[in-house]
Scaffold this motif. Structure first.
Motif: not given
Length: 171
Positions: A69-74, A78-84, A86-100
């Motif tokens: 798991r890696a993170y960028y703090d802006g 912020g942005t994080s990417i979590d490599f699981k 099982d070969g899948t990942y979850i990319f999280d791009n968030h700003a002021i409490g809202f995540s995508e």
């Protein structure tokens, strides 16, 4: 934390209204035997089942074991990417409490990671990443392990987001 409070409050109001409405409709159904009064309760049950099912699916994705798991703090974002594992990942791009969240697949070979897409949310601009230990240089980095974005020729992409590795369960 506030997301949970807001979601819980909205859910409580919705369930309370649904119970009140269902009770009223069932009383009318018992008096009239008109099936029209059962439509609301049945639709409510279907929606509650759908919400529970989607929550269960999302939680099961997040609970898979993490490989890296890696993170960028802006600051506000912020942005994080979590490599699981099982070969899948979850990319999280968030700003002021809202995540995508963006889901995908990856392959890892040593320090190199290949993603299933060339661009993710205008943050990752390549399908090649590299895990690299970097000493502190006083300008760009604090000492640590980072995930860098790599061009097809093998060079690091200039001014691309660099993710600091916060969990590394590779053997």
């Amino acid at each position: 934390m506030f997301d949970g409070i807001i979601f819980g409050g909205i859910a409580l109001i919705g369930i309370t209204y649904w119970i009140w409405s269902t009770t009223k409709d069932i009383k009318k159904y018992k008096l009239t035997k008109n099936n029209q009064f059962l439509i609301g309760p049945i639709i409510g049950i279907l929606f509650i089942g759908l919400i529970i099912g989607l929550n269960w699916k999302n939680n099961s994705e997040f609970k898979k074991p993490t490989l890296v798991r890696a993170y960028y703090d802006g600051d506000f974002n912020g942005t994080s990417i979590d490599f699981k594992t099982d070969g899948t990942y979850i990319f999280d791009n968030h700003a002021i409490g809202f995540s995508e969240y963006i889901y995908g697949k990856y392959k890892i070979n040593g320090q190199s990671i290949s993603l299933d897409r060339n661009e993710i949310d205008n943050v990752i601009k390549t399908d090649k990443l590299e895990i690299k230990d970097i000493p502190e240089n006083g300008v760009d980095y604090l000492a640590g392990t980072y995930i860098l974005q790599i061009e097809p020729n093998g060079n690091e992409i200039e001014r691309a987001t660099k993710f600091r590795v916060v969990i590394d369960n590779r053997k």
